[in-house]
Design a protein around this motif. Structure first.
Motif, short mmCIF file in Angstrom:
data_model
loop_
_atom_site.label_atom_id
_atom_site.label_comp_id
_atom_site.label_asym_id
_atom_site.label_seq_id
_atom_site.Cartn_x
_atom_site.Cartn_y
_atom_site.Cartn_z
N GLY A 9 0.86 -1.19 0.00
CA GLY A 9 0.00 0.00 0.00
C GLY A 9 0.89 1.24 0.00
N ILE A 10 0.27 2.40 0.21
CA ILE A 10 1.06 3.64 0.15
C ILE A 10 2.13 3.65 1.24
N SER A 11 1.83 3.11 2.42
CA SER A 11 2.82 3.12 3.50
C SER A 11 4.05 2.32 3.09
N VAL A 31 9.45 -5.84 -2.14
CA VAL A 31 8.12 -5.57 -1.59
C VAL A 31 7.27 -6.82 -1.80
N ILE A 32 6.71 -7.32 -0.70
CA ILE A 32 5.86 -8.51 -0.76
C ILE A 32 4.41 -8.04 -0.62
N GLU A 33 3.58 -8.35 -1.58
CA GLU A 33 2.19 -7.87 -1.57
C GLU A 33 1.24 -9.03 -1.80
N ARG A 34 0.27 -9.14 -0.89
CA ARG A 34 -0.68 -10.26 -0.93
C ARG A 34 -1.55 -10.25 -2.19
N SER A 35 -2.00 -9.06 -2.61
CA SER A 35 -2.91 -9.05 -3.75
C SER A 35 -2.10 -8.98 -5.06
N ASP A 36 -2.83 -9.03 -6.17
CA ASP A 36 -2.11 -9.06 -7.45
C ASP A 36 -1.79 -7.66 -7.97
N GLY A 40 -2.84 -1.04 -2.37
CA GLY A 40 -3.72 -1.22 -1.21
C GLY A 40 -5.02 -0.47 -1.42
N ILE A 41 -5.34 0.43 -0.50
CA ILE A 41 -6.62 1.15 -0.55
C ILE A 41 -6.59 2.27 -1.60
N LEU A 42 -5.49 2.44 -2.28
CA LEU A 42 -5.47 3.44 -3.36
C LEU A 42 -5.67 2.71 -4.68
N GLU A 57 -9.61 9.60 -2.40
CA GLU A 57 -9.71 10.49 -3.57
C GLU A 57 -9.13 11.85 -3.26
N ALA A 58 -8.66 12.04 -2.04
CA ALA A 58 -8.17 13.36 -1.63
C ALA A 58 -7.13 13.16 -0.54
N PHE A 59 -6.57 14.25 -0.06
CA PHE A 59 -5.72 14.20 1.12
C PHE A 59 -5.86 15.54 1.83
N ALA A 239 1.36 -13.64 -0.08
CA ALA A 239 1.28 -13.09 1.28
C ALA A 239 2.50 -13.50 2.10
N ALA A 240 3.00 -12.57 2.91
CA ALA A 240 4.01 -12.96 3.91
C ALA A 240 3.29 -13.79 4.96
N THR A 241 3.82 -14.96 5.26
CA THR A 241 3.11 -15.87 6.16
C THR A 241 3.86 -16.09 7.47
N ALA A 264 4.35 -3.16 6.68
CA ALA A 264 3.41 -2.09 6.31
C ALA A 264 2.06 -2.70 5.98
N THR A 265 1.63 -3.61 6.85
CA THR A 265 0.40 -4.36 6.67
C THR A 265 -0.67 -3.84 7.63
N PRO A 266 -1.95 -4.14 7.37
CA PRO A 266 -3.00 -3.74 8.32
C PRO A 266 -2.75 -4.35 9.71
C1 LIG Z 1 -13.13 3.92 0.80
C2 LIG Z 1 -11.96 4.68 1.41
C3 LIG Z 1 -11.78 6.02 1.11
C4 LIG Z 1 -10.70 6.72 1.65
N1 LIG Z 1 -10.55 8.03 1.33
C5 LIG Z 1 -9.47 8.70 1.79
C6 LIG Z 1 -9.23 10.03 1.34
O1 LIG Z 1 -9.98 10.60 0.53
N2 LIG Z 1 -8.12 10.66 1.83
C7 LIG Z 1 -7.24 10.04 2.66
O2 LIG Z 1 -6.24 10.66 3.06
N3 LIG Z 1 -7.42 8.76 3.08
C8 LIG Z 1 -8.52 8.09 2.65
N4 LIG Z 1 -8.70 6.79 3.03
C9 LIG Z 1 -7.71 6.14 3.89
C10 LIG Z 1 -6.46 5.74 3.12
O3 LIG Z 1 -6.75 5.44 1.77
C11 LIG Z 1 -5.83 4.48 3.74
O4 LIG Z 1 -5.75 4.62 5.15
C12 LIG Z 1 -4.42 4.23 3.19
O5 LIG Z 1 -4.44 4.17 1.78
C13 LIG Z 1 -3.85 2.95 3.82
O6 LIG Z 1 -2.55 2.73 3.32
P1 LIG Z 1 -1.62 1.60 3.96
O7 LIG Z 1 -0.49 1.40 3.03
O8 LIG Z 1 -1.29 1.92 5.37
O9 LIG Z 1 -2.54 0.30 4.02
P2 LIG Z 1 -3.16 -0.55 2.82
O10 LIG Z 1 -3.49 0.32 1.68
O11 LIG Z 1 -4.24 -1.37 3.45
O12 LIG Z 1 -1.95 -1.48 2.38
C14 LIG Z 1 -1.60 -2.65 3.08
C15 LIG Z 1 -1.20 -3.68 2.05
O13 LIG Z 1 -0.77 -4.86 2.72
C16 LIG Z 1 -1.18 -5.96 1.94
N5 LIG Z 1 -1.15 -7.17 2.77
C17 LIG Z 1 -2.02 -7.56 3.73
N6 LIG Z 1 -1.59 -8.71 4.28
C18 LIG Z 1 -0.42 -9.05 3.68
C19 LIG Z 1 0.50 -10.11 3.84
N7 LIG Z 1 0.33 -11.08 4.74
N8 LIG Z 1 1.61 -10.15 3.04
C20 LIG Z 1 1.81 -9.19 2.10
N9 LIG Z 1 0.96 -8.14 1.92
C21 LIG Z 1 -0.14 -8.07 2.70
C22 LIG Z 1 -2.58 -5.58 1.48
O14 LIG Z 1 -2.98 -6.34 0.37
C23 LIG Z 1 -2.37 -4.09 1.14
O15 LIG Z 1 -2.01 -3.89 -0.20
C24 LIG Z 1 -9.79 6.06 2.52
C25 LIG Z 1 -9.98 4.70 2.83
C26 LIG Z 1 -11.05 4.02 2.30
C27 LIG Z 1 -11.26 2.56 2.63
#
Ligand SMILES: Cc1cc2nc3c(=O)[nH]c(=O)nc-3n(C[C@H](O)[C@H](O)[C@H](O)COP(=O)(O)OP(=O)(O)OC[C@H]3O[C@@H](n4cnc5c(N)ncnc54)[C@H](O)[C@@H]3O)c2cc1C
Length: 453
Positions: A9-11, A31-36, A40-42, A57-59, A239-241, A264-266
């Motif tokens: 994801g972005i983190s 970078v190890i990513e579970r999905s294809d 992430g949420i972007l 869609e914003a920040f 996925a990292a297991t 950088a996982t949930p």
């Molecule tokens: C509908 C929605 C709208 C939003 N709108 C906004 C907005 O307008 N502005 C804003 O600032 N924020 C917004 N947010 C919040 C923001 O988008 C997210 O908090 C942010 O993108 C999360 O980034 P992240 O990298 O921390 O996590 P994620 O994007 O969740 O990335 C984590 C990644 O880890 C991967 N993963 C999980 N398990 C494993 C594993 N075992 N091994 C390998 N990979 C794994 C996942 O597949 C995922 O790709 C929104 C969130 C949602 C849900």
């Protein structure tokens, strides 16, 4: 030096990019990513004649991280600001202007709530400052308990919930004061005699800067630039297991031995990966709950009679299925120039994941019907996109800041290990960028210490 970043994801992508900047061309970053796909949420789809974001869609434009990162990546011309329209709140089957001069919907005066709440609630807000507030410095409670107790339930349900629903896909009942409203908690800790006084003290200083920013061609351009400039290897659909220590560093399944790891996982995934080696971090991480959402984007004829507002947020208790409507082609000038109008309709709140299971067709018709209800317009979609976000948003419940401090302090005991992500210091993209950056600096410092880079 071999470094694994778990989660694309972005983190995680920011962490990978910053590690490359710190450690130079020879570091081996995976970078190890579970999905294809990465991001992430972007996620940017194609609708209404161009790219449209279906996740974030914003920040928050008043934070520097995203504009600075875009400029650093040569993408400064992608920065856009909203057209400056105000949102509406749908409450009691009527659209009201979103109250101004509030702190996440909590008023500093009754005046800002006029029209949205009843006369009894207005009188209660007016009288609030004359009854003493009991607050233990350092305490934390859910936002509902504080606001409903002092100002009445209508303020929580009609003014605060629509905003917290937008940020966390949660409500005042699932979100704690200290993590979501740190300046309010500080004012209460400092002895504010009432909630009215505390809100007044906690308001951000007035600013003419736009509250939000966006990216003209969607978050995709940022994701692509970060991926390319990180020079990382990407192991997707994998996925990292397991995470373990070995005599030289770490072992991450499925990539094997590495010198350092960024998780950088949930929160629940991070908890599971840390379960054996760092239970003191895993336990608080496992207590952070997630909420799910679904976003439906509709392309509409350009002449659809949408209100001249940036969006419509829904108060708790309204008989609608959608919780928010972003009138994208009103909110953003660059989208208003397209051939068709576009609207994003969001579903899902903490504790109710039911919409995840709905079919695309049911989601699209619920989106169109609810949009017609709140706008009074005839809604005839030309095209639609649906994106489900299971567990997409961390709930910053009461006690969240303590949990995060415990996680970070336990992780700090391990050289070559860092955590990043939306469950730590803010769910917004700017906070995620900051968290990926901090994790990369921590790793760069520790592998530098080991003699690398
Ligand atoms: C509908 C929605 C709208 C939003 N709108 C906004 C907005 O307008 N502005 C804003 O600032 N924020 C917004 N947010 C919040 C923001 O988008 C997210 O908090 C942010 O993108 C999360 O980034 P992240 O990298 O921390 O996590 P994620 O994007 O969740 O990335 C984590 C990644 O880890 C991967 N993963 C999980 N398990 C494993 C594993 N075992 N091994 C390998 N990979 C794994 C996942 O597949 C995922 O790709 C929104 C969130 C949602 C849900």
């Amino acid at each position: 030096m071999r470094i694994a970043v778990v989660g694309g994801g972005i983190s995680g992508l920011v962490a990978a990019y910053r590690l490359r900047r710190s450690l130079g061309p020879h570091a081996d970053i995976t970078v190890i990513e579970r999905s294809d796909r990465l991001g992430g949420i972007l996620y940017t789809g194609e609708l209404a004649g161009g790219p449209l974001d279906l996740g974030a869609e914003a920040f928050v434009g008043r934070r520097p991280e995203v504009p600075e990162l875009l400029r650093e990546l040569g993408l400064g011309s992608q920065l856009v600001t909203p057209a400056g329209l105000r949102p509406l709140v749908w409450s009691e089957a009527t659209a009201h202007p979103m109250p101004e001069g509030t702190l996440m919907g909590i008023p500093a005066s009754a005046e800002s709530m006029r029209g949205l709440v009843d006369a009894e609630t207005l009188a209660r807000i007016e009288a609030e400052s004359s009854s003493a507030l009991a607050w233990q410095p350092g305490a934390d409670i859910d936002v509902y308990s504080l606001v409903a107790d002092r100002f009445g339930a209508q303020v929580a349900r009609r003014s605060v919930d629509p905003l917290l629903g937008g940020v966390y896909a949660g409500s005042s009942r699932s979100i704690g004061v200290r993590a979501a409203l740190p300046t309010l908690a500080a004012a209460l800790d400092a002895g504010a005699p009432s909630l009215t006084h505390a809100v007044a003290a906690a308001m951000p200083p007035p600013s003419n800067a736009p509250v939000f920013g966006g990216i003209r061609d969607g978050y995709r351009v940022l994701l692509e630039a970060l991926s390319a400039r990180s020079g990382a290897k990407f192991v997707t659909a994998s996925a990292a297991t397991r995470l373990d220590r070995d005599s030289n560093g770490w072992v991450v399944d499925p990539v094997g031995a590495v010198d350092a790891v960024v998780l950088a996982t949930p929160a629940p995934v991070t908890a599971a990966l840390l379960h054996t080696i760092a239970p003191a971090a895993a336990r608080p991480a496992s207590e952070i709950e997630l909420s799910s959402s679904v976003v439906v984007a509709l392309a509409l004829p350009r002449d659809t009679a949408l209100p001249v507002n940036s969006g419509i947020l829904v108060a708790t208790g309204e008989p609608l299925r959608a919780k928010a409507f972003t009138l994208s082609s009103r909110k953003w000038t660059h989208l208003s120039e397209r051939e068709n109008a576009s609207v994003r309709i969001s579903f899902g709140k903490f504790g109710d994941d039911s919409t995840l299971a709905w079919s695309d067709a049911d989601l699209i018709s619920a989106a169109a019907e609810d949009l017609a209800t709140v706008t009074g317009a005839t809604i005839e979609p030309l095209d639609a996109l649906v994106r489900r976000w299971p567990g997409g948003l961390a709930q910053y419940g009461p006690g969240h800041t303590t949990r995060v401090a415990e996680i970070e302090s336990a992780v700090a005991d391990f050289a070559g290990l860092a955590v990043a992500g939306a469950y730590l210091h803010g769910v917004g993209v700017p906070a995620c960028v900051a968290s990926g950056t901090a994790a990369a600096h921590r790793i760069a410092d520790s592998v530098g210490h080991l003699g690398g880079g």
